[in-house]
Design an enzyme around this catalytic site. Sequence first.
Site, PDB file in Angstrom:
ATOM      1  N   LEU A 151       0.878  -1.163   0.000  1.00 13.70           N
ATOM      2  CA  LEU A 151       0.000   0.000   0.000  1.00 13.70           C
ATOM      3  C   LEU A 151       0.920   1.218   0.000  1.00 13.70           C
ATOM      4  CD1 LEU A 151      -2.994   0.808   0.071  1.00 13.70           C
ATOM      5  CD2 LEU A 151      -2.857   0.839   2.563  1.00 13.70           C
ATOM      6  N   ASP A 152       0.682   2.134  -0.922  1.00 10.10           N
ATOM      7  CA  ASP A 152       1.593   3.253  -1.118  1.00 10.10           C
ATOM      8  C   ASP A 152       1.808   4.066   0.164  1.00 10.10           C
ATOM      9  OD1 ASP A 152       1.853   2.612  -3.803  1.00 10.10           O
ATOM     10  OD2 ASP A 152       0.218   3.949  -4.406  1.00 10.10           O
ATOM     11  N   TYR A 153       2.958   4.700   0.240  1.00 10.10           N
ATOM     12  CA  TYR A 153       3.327   5.561   1.373  1.00 10.10           C
ATOM     13  C   TYR A 153       2.258   6.615   1.634  1.00 10.10           C
ATOM     14  CZ  TYR A 153       6.260   8.996   3.918  1.00 10.10           C
ATOM     15  OH  TYR A 153       6.780   9.878   4.829  1.00 10.10           O
ATOM     16  N   SER A 170      -0.944   6.432   0.779  1.00 11.24           N
ATOM     17  CA  SER A 170      -2.289   5.861   0.846  1.00 11.24           C
ATOM     18  C   SER A 170      -2.538   5.320   2.245  1.00 11.24           C
ATOM     19  CB  SER A 170      -2.455   4.742  -0.189  1.00 11.24           C
ATOM     20  OG  SER A 170      -2.308   5.247  -1.504  1.00 11.24           O
TER      21      SER A 170
END
Length: 223
Positions: free
Chosen positions: A41-43, A45
């Site tokens: 999961l993106d930084y 997000s």
Amino acid sequence: MATLYLFNKPFQVMCQFTDEGERQTLAHYIDVPDIYPAGRLDYDSEGLLALTDCGPLQHAIANPHNKMAKTYWVQVEGNIPAEAINALRQGVTLKDGPTLPAQVSRIEQPHLWERIPPVRFRANIPTSWLEITIKEGRNRQVRRMTAAVGYPTLRLVRAAIGEWKLEDLLPGQFKCLEVSVPTGSTTKNQRQSPKNRTITGNSGKRSHESSKRSSTYHRSHRR
């Protein structure tokens, strides 16, 4: 049985346990040995992240060939029209090729915790919320999809991974479940964990208290 951890990843936390810089990582919130993220999961997000000590389970969740559905609540800049939503449903062409058709619907703003730092708004530009379900795992895919139809993502929260949902987990909190191991697989670690027990890690308690000061999380959708 295998142990699965469901974690509500806060904004600007690295989806790994170590970092050479000064950014926060999973280790600030989870003090459990020998578990690894099942997917990323993106930084920038937020929301649901699955972790496990079971290799076959990790593969079943993370491998895009298995096409496990992942659902996101997405705030985009602008009043997104039906034509753009239909384009997302049908699939859009990105630099790495066309996306598969997605489930996309416009939703009311969810009752979420206050993000820290908050999203920067422009007073003269409205925003819209979408629920988007995809079965691919490309890098920053949802953000690139909304940008491709002209409506950049401002905030992205993952609400579900397959059958597992974010529900009432606050940022920094996690819970552990006992789940079935994929057929024909065995776990390397057979330790038992209490079912559906909500726990906070070393810094999870601090995050929880901070969240309560800013805003209380309520479920906005029942699935």
